[in-house]
Design a protein around this motif. Structure first.
Motif, short mmCIF file in Angstrom:
data_model
loop_
_atom_site.label_atom_id
_atom_site.label_comp_id
_atom_site.label_asym_id
_atom_site.label_seq_id
_atom_site.Cartn_x
_atom_site.Cartn_y
_atom_site.Cartn_z
N THR A 40 0.83 -1.19 0.00
CA THR A 40 0.00 0.00 0.00
C THR A 40 0.87 1.24 0.00
OG1 THR A 40 -1.88 1.08 1.09
CG2 THR A 40 -0.18 0.16 2.52
N GLY A 41 0.31 2.37 -0.43
CA GLY A 41 1.07 3.61 -0.46
C GLY A 41 2.23 3.54 -1.42
N PHE A 42 3.30 4.25 -1.10
CA PHE A 42 4.46 4.30 -1.98
C PHE A 42 5.03 2.92 -2.27
CE2 PHE A 42 9.12 3.98 -1.82
CZ PHE A 42 9.39 4.38 -3.13
N GLY A 43 5.21 2.10 -1.22
CA GLY A 43 5.81 0.79 -1.42
C GLY A 43 4.99 -0.09 -2.34
N GLY A 44 3.67 -0.07 -2.15
CA GLY A 44 2.81 -0.88 -3.01
C GLY A 44 2.83 -0.42 -4.45
N ILE A 45 2.86 0.90 -4.66
CA ILE A 45 2.88 1.43 -6.03
C ILE A 45 4.21 1.12 -6.70
CG2 ILE A 45 2.86 3.57 -7.38
CD1 ILE A 45 0.81 4.65 -5.34
N SER A 46 5.31 1.31 -5.99
CA SER A 46 6.62 0.99 -6.56
C SER A 46 6.71 -0.49 -6.92
CB SER A 46 7.73 1.36 -5.55
OG SER A 46 9.00 1.03 -6.05
N ASN A 77 1.52 -9.77 -4.87
CA ASN A 77 1.16 -8.45 -4.39
C ASN A 77 1.65 -7.34 -5.33
OD1 ASN A 77 -0.31 -8.81 -1.94
ND2 ASN A 77 1.57 -9.47 -0.93
N PRO A 78 0.98 -6.18 -5.29
CA PRO A 78 -0.29 -5.90 -4.61
C PRO A 78 -1.42 -6.66 -5.30
CG PRO A 78 0.86 -3.86 -5.22
CD PRO A 78 1.52 -4.97 -5.95
N ALA A 79 -2.06 -7.56 -4.57
CA ALA A 79 -2.96 -8.55 -5.17
C ALA A 79 -4.11 -7.93 -5.95
CB ALA A 79 -3.50 -9.48 -4.09
N GLY A 80 -4.70 -6.85 -5.44
CA GLY A 80 -5.81 -6.22 -6.15
C GLY A 80 -5.40 -5.65 -7.48
N ILE A 81 -4.26 -4.96 -7.52
CA ILE A 81 -3.78 -4.36 -8.76
C ILE A 81 -3.40 -5.43 -9.76
CG2 ILE A 81 -2.00 -2.90 -9.78
CD1 ILE A 81 -1.83 -1.35 -7.20
N VAL A 82 -2.64 -6.43 -9.32
CA VAL A 82 -2.18 -7.48 -10.24
C VAL A 82 -3.36 -8.27 -10.79
CG1 VAL A 82 -0.82 -9.61 -10.41
CG2 VAL A 82 0.09 -7.65 -9.15
N THR A 83 -4.34 -8.57 -9.94
CA THR A 83 -5.51 -9.30 -10.41
C THR A 83 -6.29 -8.49 -11.43
OG1 THR A 83 -5.69 -10.47 -8.30
CG2 THR A 83 -7.66 -10.43 -9.68
N VAL A 134 -8.45 5.04 -3.50
CA VAL A 134 -7.43 4.00 -3.68
C VAL A 134 -7.69 3.21 -4.96
CG1 VAL A 134 -6.44 1.90 -2.69
CG2 VAL A 134 -6.89 3.87 -1.23
N LYS A 135 -8.96 2.97 -5.29
CA LYS A 135 -9.25 2.28 -6.55
C LYS A 135 -8.80 3.11 -7.75
CE LYS A 135 -10.41 -1.06 -7.42
NZ LYS A 135 -9.57 -2.22 -7.88
N HIS A 136 -9.01 4.42 -7.70
CA HIS A 136 -8.51 5.28 -8.78
C HIS A 136 -6.98 5.18 -8.88
CE1 HIS A 136 -8.08 8.69 -11.51
NE2 HIS A 136 -7.13 9.13 -10.70
N VAL A 137 -6.33 5.17 -7.74
CA VAL A 137 -4.87 5.03 -7.73
C VAL A 137 -4.46 3.71 -8.37
CG1 VAL A 137 -2.87 4.68 -6.21
CG2 VAL A 137 -4.47 6.54 -5.74
N GLU A 138 -5.12 2.62 -8.00
CA GLU A 138 -4.78 1.31 -8.55
C GLU A 138 -4.92 1.29 -10.07
OE1 GLU A 138 -6.00 -1.58 -4.77
OE2 GLU A 138 -7.21 -1.60 -6.61
N ARG A 139 -6.02 1.83 -10.56
CA ARG A 139 -6.25 1.81 -12.00
C ARG A 139 -5.27 2.74 -12.73
NH1 ARG A 139 -11.58 -0.60 -12.82
NH2 ARG A 139 -12.11 0.63 -14.66
N THR A 140 -4.86 3.82 -12.07
CA THR A 140 -3.88 4.73 -12.66
C THR A 140 -2.51 4.06 -12.73
OG1 THR A 140 -5.11 6.63 -11.80
CG2 THR A 140 -2.85 7.03 -12.50
N VAL A 141 -2.16 3.27 -11.73
CA VAL A 141 -0.91 2.51 -11.76
C VAL A 141 -0.90 1.56 -12.96
CG1 VAL A 141 0.44 0.72 -10.59
CG2 VAL A 141 -0.46 2.65 -9.29
N ILE A 142 -2.02 0.87 -13.19
CA ILE A 142 -2.10 -0.06 -14.33
C ILE A 142 -1.92 0.70 -15.63
CG2 ILE A 142 -3.62 -1.64 -15.57
CD1 ILE A 142 -4.90 -2.31 -12.82
N ARG A 143 -2.55 1.84 -15.77
CA ARG A 143 -2.39 2.64 -16.99
C ARG A 143 -0.96 3.12 -17.14
NH1 ARG A 143 -5.74 7.62 -17.27
NH2 ARG A 143 -4.73 7.72 -19.31
N ALA A 144 -0.32 3.49 -16.04
CA ALA A 144 1.07 3.95 -16.12
C ALA A 144 1.97 2.88 -16.73
CB ALA A 144 1.57 4.32 -14.72
N VAL A 145 1.72 1.62 -16.36
CA VAL A 145 2.54 0.52 -16.88
C VAL A 145 2.17 0.20 -18.32
CG1 VAL A 145 3.05 -1.94 -16.64
CG2 VAL A 145 2.99 -0.47 -14.61
#
Length: 461
Positions: free
Chosen positions: A108-114, A144-150, A408-419
Motif C-alpha cells: 500500500t502507499g508508496f511501497g505498493g505502487i513501486s 502483491n499488490p494482489a488487487g492491482i495485479v488481479t 485508492v481504486k482510482h490510484v490502482e487503475r492509474t498505476v495499471i495505466r502507467a505501466v
C-alpha cells in the motif's frame, strides 16, 4: 489435477505443499510444477518439498520447469506468487520511504505502487503466456499488490483469474475465536470459516488490504454486535489490540489489519523510524541466510531450518504497527501461517469438481459495491463452483470508507495505466493521489528515487 506454482522458489511454497499433502479427497492435486527465475531458491524449495513428501503415500509428484510456458502448459490451475526485485527490492522501497518520511509497506502507499510498477510487466507476461499456451487454465493470483495485479491480469484472462488473500480469513477467525471464548458462539465455529464450509457468513467488503468486516452471521444471526458491545472482547485479538476498542466501536466494524497504516499513519512512520532495520531489511537478511544454509544440508535438515525460519518470520509480522499501538507480541495462535493455501485448495476443488464453496476473493465488482466501476476488482465473499466465482451480496460501504475506497481504486487503475501506457506522469499521479503519500512534490521525488533504484522503471517516460 495439475498445479503450477510460479515463484516456486518462494519462501511460502511449503505452506501450499503442506496443504496439498493433507488433502486426501478424490480429484486432488497429483502433480506440482515449480517455476522460478532463481535456480538456488528453486533447488532449496525442491529439497524441502521432497523431505515433506517422504512419509506421505501418493504425494504429488514434483516437477521443476525452467521455462514459464512449460510450467503452465496443460496445468489445470496456476498459482502465482512472484516477487519482482525480491526482498532486496522491498528493502530498497522502505529505505526510500524512510528517507522521505512516508510509509514504505510493500502492498500500500508508496511501497505498493513501486512494487506494482516493476511487477506488473512480469505479471502481464504471465497472463499473456497463459492465454497463449493454456487458455482453459485458471490463474490464482497471490502476487502483491494482489488487487492491482488481479485487475491488470483480467484485461487478458477475464474471469479466469482470481485474486486471493488470507487477511480477511485471519480476521474472521480471530473475531470468532474471541466470541467462542466468551460463549457467544459454539466451540469450533472458526475452524472452517473462509475456506468454503461451515455455518458462518461474512459481511466483508472493500479492496485488497482495505476492507471492513461489518457483519458476521452464525446460523443466521449476526454476532458482531455482541463483540462490539464488549471492550474486553474487542481487545482480546490482534486487530482489536492494534486499533483499540474505542476506535472499533466508533467505526461500528472491524477493519482489515492493513488499515492500521491509514488510521495510525503518523504513529507507524515514527515507530518505523525508530527501528534498527525495516521489515524488508530483516526479511532480506533472514532469507539470504536461510537459502545459503539450506543449500548445504540434506532435505530433512532443510525442512527443519525452514520451519524455524518461518516461525521467526511470523513473530515479527507488522512489528512497527504493534509498537505504534503499544502491543508487544503476537498471540501464539496468530503464528500459524497460511490460510491462503487452504483458500487456493478450496477454489480448485470448487471449480474442478463443482463443490460449491463460499470464499472471500478478489473478483470483478459487477454491481456488488455501488459507486465503483463494474469491472473494478474488489474483495468480497463469493460463491465458487464449476462456473467460477460470483460475488455475494454485502452491506454497502459505510460513508467513512467509501471515499477512501474510491480514491485508492482510482490510484490502482492509474498505476495499471502507467505501466500499460509507459507513462511517468501517470505513475506520479498515482503516487500523489494516494492518501499515504503527502503531496505532488514527495510523489515526484519518490518516483525519481525508485527509477534510479529499479532499471525496470526507466521505461516509464
Amino acid at each position: 489435477m495439475i498445479l503450477a506454482l510460479l515463484g516456486g522458489g518462494g519462501f511460502r511454497v511449503p505452506l501450499v505443499f503442506r496443504t496439498l499433502l493433507a488433502d486426501r479427497t478424490d480429484g486432488r492435486v497429483t502433480q506440482v510444477r515449480l517455476h522460478d527465475t532463481d535456480g538456488v531458491r528453486l533447488a532449496a524449495m525442491e529439497k524441502i518439498l521432497v523431505a515433506m513428501a517422504e512419509a506421505v503415500p501418493d504425494a504429488p509428484r514434483i516437477m521443476i520447469c525452467s521455462e514459464l510456458a512449460d510450467a503452465v502448459r496443460g496445468a489445470d490451475f496456476v498459482f502465482s506468487a512472484i516477487r519482482v526485485g525480491g526482498t532486496k527490492g522491498r528493502a530498497a522501497d522502505e529505505r526510500i520511504a524512510r528517507e522521505l518520511g512516508i510509509l514504505g509497506q510493500e502492498t500500500t502507499g508508496f511501497g505498493g505502487i513501486s512494487y506494482a510498477l516493476r511487477g506488473l510487466p512480469v505479471a502481464l507476461d504471465i497472463a499473456r503466456t497463459l492465454a497463449d499456451v493454456n487458455p482453459e487454465a485458471w490463474l490464482i493470483n497471490f502476487t502483491n499488490p494482489a488487487g492491482i495485479v488481479t485487475e491488470a491480469s483480467r484485461e487478458i484472462l477475464g474471469d479466469r483469474v482470481i485474486g486471493i488473500c488470507d487477511s480477511p480469513i485471519g480476521l474472521a477467525r480471530r473475531v470468532l475465536g474471541s466470541l467462542e471464548t466468551a460463549g457467544h458462539v459454539p466451540a469450533g465455529t472458526a475452524l472452517d470459516v473462509g475456506v468454503g464450509g461451515g455455518d458462518v457468513r461474512l459481511d466483508y467488503a472493500g479492496l485488497n488490504h482495505l476492507g471492513w468486516l461489518q457483519g458476521l452471521q452464525v446460523r443466521g444471526e449476526d454476532v458482531l454486535p455482541r463483540l462490539l458491545e464488549r471492550p474486553d472482547l474487542l481487545e482480546s485479538f490482534e486487530e482489536g489490540r492494534l486499533f483499540g476498542a474505542e476506535w472499533l466501536r466508533t467505526l461500528g466494524s472491524i477493519p482489515n489489519e492493513y488499515l492500521h497504516y491509514y488510521y495510525f499513519a503518523r504513529e507507524t512512520v515514527e515507530a518505523d523510524g525508530r527501528s534498527e532495520a525495516t521489515r524488508g531489511v530483516f526479511l532480506e537478511q533472514q532469507q539470504d541466510g536461510f537459502y545459503r544454509a539450506a543449500d548445504g544440508v540434506v532435505p530433512a535438515e532443510a525442512a527443519l531450518l525452514w520451519e524455524r525460519t518461518r516461525q521467526r518470520r511470523e513473530e515479527t509480522y507488522m512489528a512497527s504497527n504493534r509498537e505504534a499501538a503499544g502491543v508487544a507480541e503476537r498471540d501464539e495462535e496468530d503464528l500459524e501461517a497460511g490460510g491462503y493455501d487452504r483458500v487456493a485448495l478450496a477454489i480448485m476443488h470448487a471449480i474442478a469438481h463443482d463443490r460449491p464453496a463460499q470464499l472471500v476473493l478478489n473478483v470483478a465488482n459487477r454491481g456488488t459495491l455501488e459507486h465503483l466501476p463494474e469491472d473494478a476488482v474488489i474483495e468480497v465473499p463469493c460463491l465458487v463452483d464449476a462456473a467460477g466465482p460470483r460475488p455475494l451480496p454485502v452491506s454497502p460501504l459505510p460513508a467513512h470508507a467509501l471515499g477512501l475506497v474510491q480514491t485508492v481504486k482510482h490510484v490502482e487503475r492509474t498505476v495499471i495505466r502507467a505501466v500499460t501506457e509507459s507513462r511517468r506522469d501517470l505513475a506520479i499521479e498515482a503516487l500523489a493521489l494516494h492518501p499515504l503519500v503527502d503531496g505532488v512534490g514527495v510523489a515526484r521525488r519518490a518516483f525519481d528515487l525508485s527509477r534510479a533504484e529499479f532499471p525496470e522503471l526507466v521505461a516509464l517516460r
